[in-house]
Every structure is written in structure tokens, then in C-alpha cells.
Design a protein around this motif. Sequence first.
Motif, PDB file in Angstrom:
ATOM      1  N   ASN A  10       0.827  -1.212   0.000  1.00 15.91           N
ATOM      2  CA  ASN A  10       0.000   0.000   0.000  1.00 15.91           C
ATOM      3  C   ASN A  10       0.860   1.259   0.000  1.00 15.91           C
ATOM      4  O   ASN A  10       0.598   2.206  -0.751  1.00 15.91           O
ATOM      5  CB  ASN A  10      -0.933   0.010   1.209  1.00 15.91           C
ATOM      6  N   GLU A  11       1.887   1.276   0.840  1.00 15.60           N
ATOM      7  CA  GLU A  11       2.761   2.457   0.902  1.00 15.60           C
ATOM      8  C   GLU A  11       3.511   2.642  -0.406  1.00 15.60           C
ATOM      9  O   GLU A  11       3.682   3.753  -0.890  1.00 15.60           O
ATOM     10  CB  GLU A  11       3.742   2.298   2.065  1.00 15.60           C
ATOM     11  N   PHE A  12       3.939   1.529  -1.006  1.00 15.42           N
ATOM     12  CA  PHE A  12       4.692   1.604  -2.257  1.00 15.42           C
ATOM     13  C   PHE A  12       3.824   2.140  -3.392  1.00 15.42           C
ATOM     14  O   PHE A  12       4.239   3.013  -4.156  1.00 15.42           O
ATOM     15  CB  PHE A  12       5.223   0.214  -2.613  1.00 15.42           C
ATOM     16  N   THR A  13       2.595   1.638  -3.514  1.00 11.84           N
ATOM     17  CA  THR A  13       1.723   2.037  -4.622  1.00 11.84           C
ATOM     18  C   THR A  13       1.277   3.496  -4.512  1.00 11.84           C
ATOM     19  O   THR A  13       0.975   4.129  -5.531  1.00 11.84           O
ATOM     20  CB  THR A  13       0.477   1.131  -4.685  1.00 11.84           C
ATOM     21  N   THR A  14       1.259   4.035  -3.302  1.00 13.89           N
ATOM     22  CA  THR A  14       0.880   5.445  -3.143  1.00 13.89           C
ATOM     23  C   THR A  14       2.040   6.387  -3.460  1.00 13.89           C
ATOM     24  O   THR A  14       1.830   7.569  -3.706  1.00 13.89           O
ATOM     25  CB  THR A  14       0.391   5.724  -1.714  1.00 13.89           C
ATOM     26  N   GLU A 225      10.057  -0.536  17.059  1.00 11.29           N
ATOM     27  CA  GLU A 225       8.890   0.336  16.926  1.00 11.29           C
ATOM     28  C   GLU A 225       8.967   1.161  15.646  1.00 11.29           C
ATOM     29  O   GLU A 225       7.975   1.323  14.929  1.00 11.29           O
ATOM     30  CB  GLU A 225       8.792   1.259  18.141  1.00 11.29           C
ATOM     31  N   TRP A 226      10.172   1.671  15.333  1.00 11.55           N
ATOM     32  CA  TRP A 226      10.346   2.426  14.087  1.00 11.55           C
ATOM     33  C   TRP A 226      10.043   1.522  12.890  1.00 11.55           C
ATOM     34  O   TRP A 226       9.418   1.957  11.917  1.00 11.55           O
ATOM     35  CB  TRP A 226      11.776   2.965  13.986  1.00 11.55           C
ATOM     36  N   ALA A 227      10.496   0.274  12.959  1.00  9.15           N
ATOM     37  CA  ALA A 227      10.266  -0.663  11.856  1.00  9.15           C
ATOM     38  C   ALA A 227       8.780  -0.911  11.642  1.00  9.15           C
ATOM     39  O   ALA A 227       8.308  -0.970  10.501  1.00  9.15           O
ATOM     40  CB  ALA A 227      10.987  -1.977  12.132  1.00  9.15           C
ATOM     41  N   ARG A 228       8.018  -1.028  12.726  1.00  8.86           N
ATOM     42  CA  ARG A 228       6.579  -1.247  12.598  1.00  8.86           C
ATOM     43  C   ARG A 228       5.878  -0.037  11.991  1.00  8.86           C
ATOM     44  O   ARG A 228       4.916  -0.175  11.231  1.00  8.86           O
ATOM     45  CB  ARG A 228       5.979  -1.558  13.979  1.00  8.86           C
ATOM     46  N   GLU A 229       6.375   1.157  12.302  1.00  5.50           N
ATOM     47  CA  GLU A 229       5.751   2.377  11.790  1.00  5.50           C
ATOM     48  C   GLU A 229       6.174   2.702  10.364  1.00  5.50           C
ATOM     49  O   GLU A 229       5.528   3.510   9.692  1.00  5.50           O
ATOM     50  CB  GLU A 229       6.100   3.552  12.705  1.00  5.50           C
ATOM     51  N   ASN A 230       7.268   2.114   9.892  1.00  7.19           N
ATOM     52  CA  ASN A 230       7.805   2.402   8.556  1.00  7.19           C
ATOM     53  C   ASN A 230       8.086   1.096   7.811  1.00  7.19           C
ATOM     54  O   ASN A 230       9.256   0.754   7.561  1.00  7.19           O
ATOM     55  CB  ASN A 230       9.087   3.230   8.667  1.00  7.19           C
ATOM     56  N   PHE A 235      11.666  -2.600   4.928  1.00  5.96           N
ATOM     57  CA  PHE A 235      11.866  -3.656   3.933  1.00  5.96           C
ATOM     58  C   PHE A 235      13.000  -3.300   2.979  1.00  5.96           C
ATOM     59  O   PHE A 235      13.903  -4.120   2.738  1.00  5.96           O
ATOM     60  CB  PHE A 235      10.564  -3.873   3.156  1.00  5.96           C
ATOM     61  N   LEU A 236      12.983  -2.078   2.447  1.00  2.00           N
ATOM     62  CA  LEU A 236      14.011  -1.675   1.482  1.00  2.00           C
ATOM     63  C   LEU A 236      15.391  -1.594   2.134  1.00  2.00           C
ATOM     64  O   LEU A 236      16.397  -1.967   1.528  1.00  2.00           O
ATOM     65  CB  LEU A 236      13.643  -0.338   0.849  1.00  2.00           C
ATOM     66  N   LEU A 237      15.433  -1.093   3.374  1.00  2.00           N
ATOM     67  CA  LEU A 237      16.709  -1.035   4.087  1.00  2.00           C
ATOM     68  C   LEU A 237      17.250  -2.435   4.348  1.00  2.00           C
ATOM     69  O   LEU A 237      18.442  -2.702   4.138  1.00  2.00           O
ATOM     70  CB  LEU A 237      16.552  -0.294   5.419  1.00  2.00           C
ATOM     71  N   GLY A 238      16.381  -3.320   4.814  1.00  2.00           N
ATOM     72  CA  GLY A 238      16.832  -4.674   5.127  1.00  2.00           C
ATOM     73  C   GLY A 238      17.363  -5.400   3.907  1.00  2.00           C
ATOM     74  O   GLY A 238      18.477  -5.943   3.915  1.00  2.00           O
ATOM     75  N   VAL A 239      16.570  -5.392   2.834  1.00  2.00           N
ATOM     76  CA  VAL A 239      16.987  -6.067   1.599  1.00  2.00           C
ATOM     77  C   VAL A 239      18.219  -5.377   1.002  1.00  2.00           C
ATOM     78  O   VAL A 239      19.193  -6.033   0.607  1.00  2.00           O
ATOM     79  CB  VAL A 239      15.831  -6.079   0.584  1.00  2.00           C
TER      80      VAL A 239
END
Length: 299
Positions: A10-14, A225-230, A235-239
Motif C-alpha cells: 500500500n505504501e509503495f503504490t501510493t 517500533e520504528w520498523a513497525r511504523e515504517n 523492507f528496502l533497508l533490510g533487503v
Amino acid sequence: MGRSLQAIINEFTTQVDSQDLVIDLASLIGVATFLATLYYLIPIDIQRSLAFNHRDPSIQSVWTHVLVHQHRPGDGHLIGNLKGYFQVVIPAWLLCLTRGQRRRFWLLFGSLLVLGPPVFAGFSYLILDIVLGVSPRFDRGFSAVVGGLAGVLLILAFEVIDEEMEPHDGYQLLLIIGSVLAASVALNQDGFARIAMFVASGGCLAAYAVGIATGKLATVDSLAEWARENPLNTFLLGVGLFFAMNVFVGSLPGEWIREDSVVNIFGHAAGLVFGTLATWIIGDGFPESETVPPMFRKL
């Protein structure tokens, strides 16, 4: 898990225009297709003439050497570089795309393809031929460009950490990254280099422990907590960090002089440095919005 994935989508498509997505993805795949076409369809003699010959260098090969690959059983040279290419170029592109920096990405990618090859060839010639006197016969392959993309990806990831995270969370993550990266490099080295990298890894862990003990760094709960909010940035940082470190470590093998060949770690290193410097330079100098990252405001 399902909700997290849906949140990322959802965040990516927006944030991303679908037309830009298709055009860019086709272009990135097109580069890989072009390299494969050269390798499989162009006569080997012509490919050899495009490689950088250390004993008889030519002007055109300074640029064309990154486009051709050594023919090995299993096509390992080409396939390895293509695998590394996709591992780093996709996360780097997505980080730029989701942050409204599409033009910046293509400027960086173009600079690696146009300005980078002479730097890679020139630096490797200087070190291998003039300083060390090793003088390999041919220098070829996309690996220096892949290394440059890994450098781009690392700086983009650090920018996200700098801009999006609270300082105590960002420093915590950087120390963890530094420890893992140094330990990974150490496992690929021998002798003093291995010891030095393990010491650096331990130093990062010690600094992390001191930071937690003194309250200078937040606990892991704050980072979670930051990871849950973002979810998208997480995902992009981890990968991105995983693949960037994988390519970084693979670019600097401990055994680079072998019986039948020389692994051009100096060309790889030139690519990594070129990519990091280019990303730092092509920053707020080419903005696509009025927002200037905090990293650049400090300069």
C-alpha cells in the motif's frame, strides 16, 4: 506477516507512478539483456578486442571492457555479475523512486556507465601494472559497475537512516551494520587483514554495548517500533543492506592472485569508491523537491 506485506504494498503504490515503474524496470532489464546478448551472440574475438588489454591498451577498451565477460565453464563470470547487478540495482532504484529521486538515480546509473569505466581501468592499470608489476592480460566484466551500485545503495541506505530515524536509533543501526560488515570481510581475508577486521567488528559491538549501558543509544525495542511504523523503508533497508554488504564482501576476496587469473580487486574498489562519492555529490545538487536531506544541510 500478511498485514505487514499489505502495508508495504500500500505504501509503495501510493508513492510510485506505475508508468515510471514499467519504463525504469524495462530499462534495467534491458542493460542485463544487452550484456547477455554480447556474451552469447558476438564472436569471442570481437569480445576480446573490447576488453582492456593491460599489455596493449586502447582508448575504446577503456569504456567497453565493462560490457564483455570472460568465457568460463557454466558462464560463471557473466551470471555472477548479472546476479550481483540485480541484487543491488533494484533496491537502489526503489529507494530513489519511493523518495522522489528518480532523476538522481538515473544520473548516478549513467555516471557509472559513462564516467566510471575509465576510472576503473585507469586505477587498476596504475596499481596492477605500475605499482605491483602484476600485469594481467585482460581486464573485463561488469563487476566494477556492480561494486559502484553497491556503493550507491549503501549511501542511499545511510541517508534514509539519517533522515528518517531518531539519532539514537540511527547510531544503533549503524553500529550493528558496521560490526556485521567488518566480520563478514574478516571471514574472507587472511593474516593481518582478518585480525584488523575482527578488531573493527568487536569495536563496533563494544561501542554498542557502552551506548546501551550509558543510555546514549535506545534499546532494540525502539528500533523495532520504528520498523513497525515504517514498513516500506524497513523492507528496502533490510533487503538493500543485505545485498550491498554481500556484493561488498564478494568484491574483495582474500585470494585475488590465482594460478590462471587475477581477480581485479582494485577495479572493484574503484567502483565502490566511485559509487559512494557520486551518490554524495549528486545529492541536493540535483533536487526534485524543495526538501534537502539533513545530511546535506550539515555541510
